[in-house]
Design an enzyme around this catalytic site. Structure first.
Site, mmCIF file in Angstrom:
data_model
loop_
_atom_site.group_PDB
_atom_site.id
_atom_site.type_symbol
_atom_site.label_atom_id
_atom_site.label_comp_id
_atom_site.label_asym_id
_atom_site.label_seq_id
_atom_site.Cartn_x
_atom_site.Cartn_y
_atom_site.Cartn_z
ATOM 1 N N ARG A 1 -7.529 -20.435 -1.544
ATOM 2 C CA ARG A 1 -6.434 -20.303 -0.578
ATOM 3 C C ARG A 1 -5.359 -21.367 -0.759
ATOM 4 O O ARG A 1 -5.621 -22.571 -0.629
ATOM 5 C CB ARG A 1 -6.989 -20.364 0.846
ATOM 6 C CG ARG A 1 -5.937 -20.055 1.915
ATOM 7 C CD ARG A 1 -6.551 -20.019 3.308
ATOM 8 N NE ARG A 1 -5.553 -19.637 4.299
ATOM 9 C CZ ARG A 1 -4.693 -20.507 4.859
ATOM 10 N NH1 ARG A 1 -4.735 -21.784 4.528
ATOM 11 N NH2 ARG A 1 -3.809 -20.079 5.738
ATOM 12 N N GLU B 1 12.378 2.581 13.932
ATOM 13 C CA GLU B 1 11.519 3.658 13.430
ATOM 14 C C GLU B 1 10.244 3.669 14.256
ATOM 15 O O GLU B 1 10.096 2.879 15.185
ATOM 16 C CB GLU B 1 11.212 3.449 11.945
ATOM 17 C CG GLU B 1 10.470 2.142 11.667
ATOM 18 C CD GLU B 1 10.188 1.883 10.188
ATOM 19 O OE1 GLU B 1 10.016 2.853 9.426
ATOM 20 O OE2 GLU B 1 10.112 0.702 9.811
ATOM 21 N N ARG C 1 8.026 4.140 -4.899
ATOM 22 C CA ARG C 1 8.091 3.157 -3.812
ATOM 23 C C ARG C 1 7.064 2.041 -4.028
ATOM 24 O O ARG C 1 7.338 0.865 -3.761
ATOM 25 C CB ARG C 1 7.893 3.831 -2.456
ATOM 26 C CG ARG C 1 8.155 2.884 -1.294
ATOM 27 C CD ARG C 1 8.142 3.576 0.038
ATOM 28 N NE ARG C 1 6.852 4.169 0.315
ATOM 29 C CZ ARG C 1 6.601 4.979 1.345
ATOM 30 N NH1 ARG C 1 7.581 5.294 2.191
ATOM 31 N NH2 ARG C 1 5.404 5.479 1.539
ATOM 32 N N LEU D 1 11.188 1.335 6.871
ATOM 33 C CA LEU D 1 10.570 1.768 5.626
ATOM 34 C C LEU D 1 11.299 3.033 5.160
ATOM 35 O O LEU D 1 11.490 3.962 5.957
ATOM 36 C CB LEU D 1 9.091 2.093 5.852
ATOM 37 C CG LEU D 1 8.368 2.441 4.551
ATOM 38 C CD1 LEU D 1 8.010 1.173 3.785
ATOM 39 C CD2 LEU D 1 7.122 3.260 4.809
ATOM 40 N N LYS E 1 6.592 -1.911 1.752
ATOM 41 C CA LYS E 1 5.412 -1.343 2.428
ATOM 42 C C LYS E 1 4.229 -2.296 2.296
ATOM 43 O O LYS E 1 3.306 -2.074 1.504
ATOM 44 C CB LYS E 1 5.094 0.048 1.870
ATOM 45 C CG LYS E 1 4.170 0.867 2.768
ATOM 46 C CD LYS E 1 4.235 2.335 2.419
ATOM 47 C CE LYS E 1 3.202 3.172 3.144
ATOM 48 N NZ LYS E 1 3.353 3.232 4.593
ATOM 49 N N TYR F 1 0.828 -1.201 0.000
ATOM 50 C CA TYR F 1 0.000 0.000 0.000
ATOM 51 C C TYR F 1 0.860 1.247 0.000
ATOM 52 O O TYR F 1 2.071 1.195 0.222
ATOM 53 C CB TYR F 1 -0.956 0.004 1.209
ATOM 54 C CG TYR F 1 -0.297 0.329 2.547
ATOM 55 C CD1 TYR F 1 0.540 -0.583 3.176
ATOM 56 C CD2 TYR F 1 -0.515 1.553 3.180
ATOM 57 C CE1 TYR F 1 1.138 -0.286 4.400
ATOM 58 C CE2 TYR F 1 0.076 1.854 4.400
ATOM 59 C CZ TYR F 1 0.899 0.934 4.995
ATOM 60 O OH TYR F 1 1.496 1.233 6.202
HETATM 61 N N1 PDD Z 1 2.958 5.150 7.438
HETATM 62 N N2 PDD Z 1 7.691 3.838 8.727
HETATM 63 C C1 PDD Z 1 6.568 3.112 8.750
HETATM 64 C C2 PDD Z 1 6.601 1.774 9.400
HETATM 65 C C3 PDD Z 1 5.391 3.616 8.158
HETATM 66 O O1 PDD Z 1 4.267 2.885 8.177
HETATM 67 C C4 PDD Z 1 5.404 4.902 7.567
HETATM 68 C C5 PDD Z 1 4.195 5.487 6.903
HETATM 69 C C6 PDD Z 1 6.616 5.629 7.579
HETATM 70 C C7 PDD Z 1 6.719 6.989 6.945
HETATM 71 O O2 PDD Z 1 6.727 6.888 5.556
HETATM 72 P P1 PDD Z 1 6.165 8.078 4.653
HETATM 73 O O3 PDD Z 1 6.944 9.273 5.008
HETATM 74 O O4 PDD Z 1 6.432 7.621 3.258
HETATM 75 O O5 PDD Z 1 4.705 8.215 4.958
HETATM 76 C C8 PDD Z 1 7.731 5.062 8.150
HETATM 77 C C9 PDD Z 1 1.763 5.562 6.744
HETATM 78 C C10 PDD Z 1 1.550 7.029 6.753
HETATM 79 C C11 PDD Z 1 0.595 4.771 7.287
HETATM 80 O O6 PDD Z 1 0.762 3.566 7.442
HETATM 81 O O7 PDD Z 1 -0.459 5.323 7.531
#
Ligand code: PDD
Length: 286
Positions: free
Chosen positions: A100, A182, A52, A207, A149, A33
């Site tokens: 499945r 993170e 990405r 990420l 992601k 996503y």
């Molecule tokens: N989350 N690290 C993780 C584990 C994340 O899920 C996200 C983003 C980030 C930041 O990435 P970016 O700057 O590209 O949004 C770092 C999104 C916003 C979410 O899951 O809602």
């Protein structure tokens, strides 16, 4: 309120939108996503989000469901149809629906594409940025490919739930050696006593945040020193400032970590400056 959702080629009323019960996203989290910010009607850093997305799909060998141009059209259309001025676009691609079975299905199964947009209460978000966030540290129990992601977000859900139960708005995940990887849904940053920013380098453990990347551009433009290296929780607790970056919050100050005040306990000066400048460094779609 989300009114219209894009599902596999159709724009459907929210209540009627759905995917097949044997969708591999539902059964195996076999899906990726993106979340892209909508700022005053513009998609923020769409190119980087698309790059990405393509990388995540490539790593999982899920075919690109449609051209980048077509995906971009869907995102804009969903923003327009939901009349989102300030908010988010959520785009999910799964390997598709198939009886499945763990291995990839035979060729011919088409990926599922879902796109929705949602308004964000800007006043509320600004109030949160003014007061700053509380963070709770939690063990990082995720897998070895956090650079992809995927929608396999249960560790993040559990960490955020534990944080919320403790009155915190984000969890900072900590690896087996005591280093912060993170946030559960954000990248983590600190500012040391000399004013140097510190954030973990990209790799399989985090990420590669789009907001993180754009902030690095801003830092280089403003000649603000930054070091990409892991930092420990103890170092964060004695930092001058701390913040997180994500598409949903851009740059958000962190004022408490495990209930300990960071700096003077208020959003840091540098953090506030970076928040105020962020959209000048980002790509805003026409
Ligand atoms: N989350 N690290 C993780 C584990 C994340 O899920 C996200 C983003 C980030 C930041 O990435 P970016 O700057 O590209 O949004 C770092 C999104 C916003 C979410 O899951 O809602």
């Amino acid at each position: 309120m989300t009114r219209v959702v894009y599902v596999n080629g159709r724009y459907l009323p929210y209540r009627e939108a759905g995917v097949h019960v044997e969708d591999r996203g539902f059964q195996f989290a076999d899906a990726i996503y993106e979340v892209c910010e909508v700022n005053e009607g513009h998609l923020v850093d769409e190119t980087r989000h698309m790059e990405r997305l393509e990388r995540s799909l490539g790593e999982l060998r899920i075919p690109l469901p449609m051209s980048r141009r077509a995906l971009s059209h869907v995102m804009r259309e969903i923003v327009r149809r939901n009349r989102v001025h300030t908010g988010l676009v959520y785009l999910q691609v799964t390997r598709g629906a198939s009886p499945r079975d763990f291995p990839f299905p035979a060729a011919g199964v088409t990926p599922t594409v879902v796109c929705l947009a949602r308004r964000v209460d800007n006043a509320k978000r600004e109030a949160r940025a003014e007061s700053g966030l509380a963070v709770k540290t939690m063990p990082d129990i995720r897998w070895g490919r956090c650079d992809i992601k995927t929608v396999m977000l249960l560790p993040a859900v559990l960490a955020k739930e534990a944080a919320a139960a403790d009155g915190a708005q984000e969890a900072w995940l900590v690896d087996s050696e005591g280093f912060v990887t993170e946030g559960a849904s954000s990248n983590a940053w600190i500012v040391d006593k000399s004013g140097t920013l510190i954030t973990r380098p990209t790799g399989n453990a985090i990420l590669p945040g789009v907001t993180r990347r754009t902030l690095l551009d801003l830092l280089s433009r403003e000649k603000i020193p930054v070091v990409e290296r892991p930092f420990r929780v103890e170092e964060a607790l004695s930092a001058r400032e701390a913040f997180i970056t994500s598409a949903s919050g851009t740059v958000m100050p962190v004022v408490l970590i495990n209930k300990v005040a960071i700096g003077n306990g208020y959003p840091g000066e540098l953090t506030r400056f970076l928040r105020s400048k962020f959209h000048q460094a980002a790509e805003l779609s026409p």
